[in-house]
Design an enzyme around this catalytic site. Structure first.
Site: not given
Length: 127
Positions: A48, A85
């Site tokens: 990701s 993230k």
């Protein structure tokens, strides 16, 4: 363990003559760890964050003393599971943003249990 640091740079395009002497030694702890008592390492998993240069099995250097502000890449415990993230804020709403279009961002809502563990300061990426 300090290792030699050559003064010349390595050309990524056309070859360049290398310097024949060492400027100094380089200790990777000195380069990567600014606050040892607040720093830890963690291994990345998944894809990701490919757009941020974070690949599966990379080692992330994380500083717990840095403020997790918008734009920084952070390590979070999200409902008990660790994730990496980019922290973003738009229209008053916080998001944990992926750096790969195949993954959706996570909107931070009241129902989520979120603890920011630290800010990623470097990535150790094998070739």
């Amino acid at each position: 363990m300090p290792l030699p640091l050559f003064t010349g740079k390595v050309a990524a395009g056309f070859p360049s003559p290398a310097d024949d002497y060492i400027e100094k030694t380089l200790d990777l702890n000195e380069l990567l760890v600014k606050k040892p008592a607040a720093t830890f390492f963690v291994r990345a998993e998944g894809e990701s964050m490919l757009g941020a240069g974070i690949h599966p099995n990379d080692i992330l250097v994380v500083d717990r003393s840095l403020e997790p502000v918008a734009g920084k890449v952070v390590i979070c415990a999200l409902n008990g599971a660790l994730t990496v993230k980019r922290l973003k804020k738009a229209a008053g709403q916080w998001r944990l943003a992926a750096e790969n279009p195949a993954y959706a961002d996570i909107v931070v809502t009241e129902g989520l249990e979120l603890v920011v563990w630290g800010v990623v300061t470097a990535v150790i990426h094998p070739l």
